[in-house]
Design an enzyme around this catalytic site. Sequence first.
Site, PDB file in Angstrom:
ATOM      1  N   GLY A  53       0.768  -1.244   0.000  1.00  0.00           N
ATOM      2  CA  GLY A  53       0.000   0.000   0.000  1.00  0.00           C
ATOM      3  C   GLY A  53       0.795   1.287   0.000  1.00  0.00           C
ATOM      4  O   GLY A  53       0.209   2.358  -0.144  1.00  0.00           O
TER       5      GLY A  53
ATOM      6  N   GLY B 267       4.014  -3.532  -3.666  1.00  0.00           N
ATOM      7  CA  GLY B 267       3.884  -3.704  -5.117  1.00  0.00           C
ATOM      8  C   GLY B 267       4.133  -2.369  -5.785  1.00  0.00           C
ATOM      9  O   GLY B 267       5.192  -2.091  -6.333  1.00  0.00           O
TER      10      GLY B 267
ATOM     11  N   CYS C  25     -14.680   2.072 -27.933  1.00  0.00           N
ATOM     12  CA  CYS C  25     -16.016   2.638 -28.104  1.00  0.00           C
ATOM     13  C   CYS C  25     -16.690   2.881 -26.765  1.00  0.00           C
ATOM     14  O   CYS C  25     -17.684   2.229 -26.431  1.00  0.00           O
ATOM     15  CB  CYS C  25     -16.845   1.709 -28.979  1.00  0.00           C
ATOM     16  SG  CYS C  25     -16.043   1.485 -30.562  1.00  0.00           S
TER      17      CYS C  25
END
Length: 446
Positions: free
Chosen positions: A239, A278, A358
């Site tokens: 975190g 991470g 799209c």
Amino acid sequence: MDGFEFRDGRLWAESVAIEEIVGEVGTPVFVYSAETIREHLARLSEAFSPLSPQLRFSVKSCPNLSILKLVLDTGAGLDLVSGGELHRAIAAGADPAQCVFAGVGKTDTEIDAALAAGVGLFNVESGEELATLTSRCEALGRSARAALRINPEVEPGTHRHTATGRRATKFGVDLAEAAAIFKGHDHRSPLRLVGLHLHIGSPIATPAPYLDAIDKALSLRDDLRKAGCTIEVLDLGGGFAADYTTGQAPPAKAYAERFLPRLAPAVAEGLEIILEPGRSIVANAGILLVRVVFTKNSGGRRFAICDAGMNALIRPSHYDAFHFIWPARVGEHWVPPRREAAPPLEDLEVVDVVGPLCETGDYLALDRALPPLARGEVLAVFTAGAYGMSMANRYNSSPLPAEVLVDGDRWRLIRARESYDDLLEHERPARLARALPSPPLSTSCP
Ligand code: LLP
């Protein structure tokens, strides 16, 4: 620190010109800096060294095998959350004993695979999971160690999609339930329940929410000790923030300095600390390169339409995340002094940087001040190393981007760009027949 900088108006990754990579590999492509990853891991280890933590890199942030190998070479282990990540970890050469296995919904198949591999620590998230893991240990004649993930009910101050340690999220169990689970666990079983696991959210830009969570975990540890349960491991999860905007993320030592006084006494008593970083390791170690396909003005806005958008990097549309974007080649007077939404430069143009998909939500940045963009130009999207490629998808039948790893003045392809044929692979009759031999069509159907 990261390995990406402008020299004479051209963007470099360490000692490789970005133009060289784009010339050979094309766009969209993620480019990672090996030295940045090593440096970030070293700084984290150094900052937390008084606690001798075990580093378990969070595979979900950047799961490419070459990145995992690079991380493993530094001596870190891995944080896994699925059977797929376990498979990757083993393929990358990880020692499963140096891996933790978290995840709120592990299937029996995943549990069995992790037991067979000898995963070092299971982070279990519920009483049912603990019971299942215990019975799989008994059935397979294996022993294992587990930590119970607790929900400390703290406010991590991050996006609602990634705040996990707040009351009533699906993660872990509340403190009262945790105490009951510990006390109810048969401590003679082959599954030793030895620890507490926390992961309160991501990214968390100040130490304060961790301190609240650590205090609650340590006080639960004291209560459990009185009840005869010993906590040997405290896994603090991941975190830590990354520098999306220059100077935004506190350095590892800013977190460590605040954690140390609280944790040092428990560590002196033998408590093992685990960290699962991470983003703080890989976010700034990666950029995404896209090419402007068309520019246009419409409805009072200017658009740069690129060859990838939320299919390659979903964070802007999914989390309202800011990613600094800049052309990979600019005049000297447009070299950005800092990575921020509106750098103090002359003659910028406000533009929406969008993808080709799209959906109106398919964008990389809205209202961004950039040097005037032209068709064909290459744009670098910074801080894209974490949760970029790992969340990339094939929407609109878009092949997944390529990945490149730079190390000094060398670079290599670490994931080939998907081809159109790759997109069809799992739908081919031969592949389907291997997956599940189709029964003959019933003639009795009306
Ligand atoms: N440990 C556990 C149990 C986790 O769930 C996570 C991330 C980590 C460690 C690593 O956290 P980090 O150090 O990377 O912050 N896709 C989102 C982030 C989701 C994080 C999920 N869990 C994003 O792009 O912001």
